[in-house]
Motif scaffolding. Sequence first.
Motif, PDB file in Angstrom:
ATOM      1  N   LYS A 155       0.903  -1.162   0.070  1.00  0.00           N
ATOM      2  CA  LYS A 155       0.078  -0.238  -0.059  1.00  0.00           C
ATOM      3  C   LYS A 155       0.786   1.114   0.154  1.00  0.00           C
ATOM      4  O   LYS A 155       0.633   2.044  -0.663  1.00  0.00           O
ATOM      5  N   LYS A 158       2.324   2.045  -3.289  1.00  0.00           N
ATOM      6  CA  LYS A 158       1.252   2.344  -4.325  1.00  0.00           C
ATOM      7  C   LYS A 158       0.480   3.726  -3.938  1.00  0.00           C
ATOM      8  O   LYS A 158       0.317   4.602  -4.770  1.00  0.00           O
ATOM      9  N   ASP A 159       0.202   4.016  -2.687  1.00  0.00           N
ATOM     10  CA  ASP A 159      -0.682   5.139  -2.384  1.00  0.00           C
ATOM     11  C   ASP A 159       0.084   6.175  -1.759  1.00  0.00           C
ATOM     12  O   ASP A 159      -0.297   7.427  -1.622  1.00  0.00           O
ATOM     13  N   TYR A 160       1.338   5.995  -1.206  1.00  0.00           N
ATOM     14  CA  TYR A 160       1.940   7.025  -0.313  1.00  0.00           C
ATOM     15  C   TYR A 160       2.229   8.088  -1.304  1.00  0.00           C
ATOM     16  O   TYR A 160       2.420   9.539  -0.974  1.00  0.00           O
ATOM     17  N   LEU A 163      -0.531  10.490  -1.766  1.00  0.00           N
ATOM     18  CA  LEU A 163      -0.778  10.802  -0.528  1.00  0.00           C
ATOM     19  C   LEU A 163      -0.038  12.211  -0.322  1.00  0.00           C
ATOM     20  O   LEU A 163      -0.575  13.293   0.281  1.00  0.00           O
ATOM     21  N   SER A 206     -12.183   8.666  -2.098  1.00  0.00           N
ATOM     22  CA  SER A 206     -11.241   7.550  -2.416  1.00  0.00           C
ATOM     23  C   SER A 206     -11.986   6.458  -2.145  1.00  0.00           C
ATOM     24  O   SER A 206     -11.797   5.258  -2.590  1.00  0.00           O
ATOM     25  N   SER A 208     -12.481   4.976   0.733  1.00  0.00           N
ATOM     26  CA  SER A 208     -11.430   4.129   1.600  1.00  0.00           C
ATOM     27  C   SER A 208     -11.725   4.303   2.906  1.00  0.00           C
ATOM     28  O   SER A 208     -12.159   5.443   3.348  1.00  0.00           O
ATOM     29  N   LEU A 212      -6.540   8.981   4.240  1.00  0.00           N
ATOM     30  CA  LEU A 212      -5.270   9.315   3.896  1.00  0.00           C
ATOM     31  C   LEU A 212      -4.994  10.918   4.032  1.00  0.00           C
ATOM     32  O   LEU A 212      -4.781  11.836   3.202  1.00  0.00           O
TER      33      LEU A 212
END
Length: 216
Positions: A155, A158-160, A163, A206, A208, A212
């Motif tokens: 994660k 992929k996401d940081y 973010l 998101s 989610s 974030l």
Amino acid sequence: MCWASLTVPNAKLMEGKTMAAVASSKSRQPASVVHLAWLSYKKQLVKWPLRTKAITSACIASLSDVIAQRLMGSKYSFVGTVKMAIWGLCIGAPAAHFWHRYLQKWFAGKTDTFETALQKVILDQLTFGPIYNLCFMAYTAMVVNGMPPAAFQTKVVKDYPGLQMNGWKVWSLVGLVNYRFVPLQLRVLFANVVALFWSIFVILSSKSRVPLARSR
């Protein structure tokens, strides 16, 4: 007859003034209560700055989690709210408190100009901000949501980056306003209030469960 005719209107006039005064007092009462509460809060910030900020951050983090869960339509998790409160109480607020104090000492002797505020924002966004974001992301993913460490590593990759890019866009402006116009004792509160709305926005965008956004 003359005195009686004067007394009755005067009595009615006094009664009208009294009722108006009572109505005015009632209308001012909520504002007075809010004002007194705000004055009391600022006194607590002076007397017990870290404790007051920690409790405030815990409350705001809890509220953010409750709203996020409600908007996501998921079954409410009281444990998740408590975990977010612990973050605000034990990690978020203390970290932000001492960071702002450090910046204040680092820039001691400089006036609060736009240039000084900009320098603080640059330093904040290149050091404390990215580290805080990563820690907050790890906490929400693994502690709040129970994500396995191996899954979190995927994660992060992929996401940081996304973010952090979003963090720079939003928190650079927030930091500029904060360092330029907000008194030192209220900077953590200001950032926490902004983080409440930012977290809601990110969660809605998101879809989610993991917010974030940094909450400081």
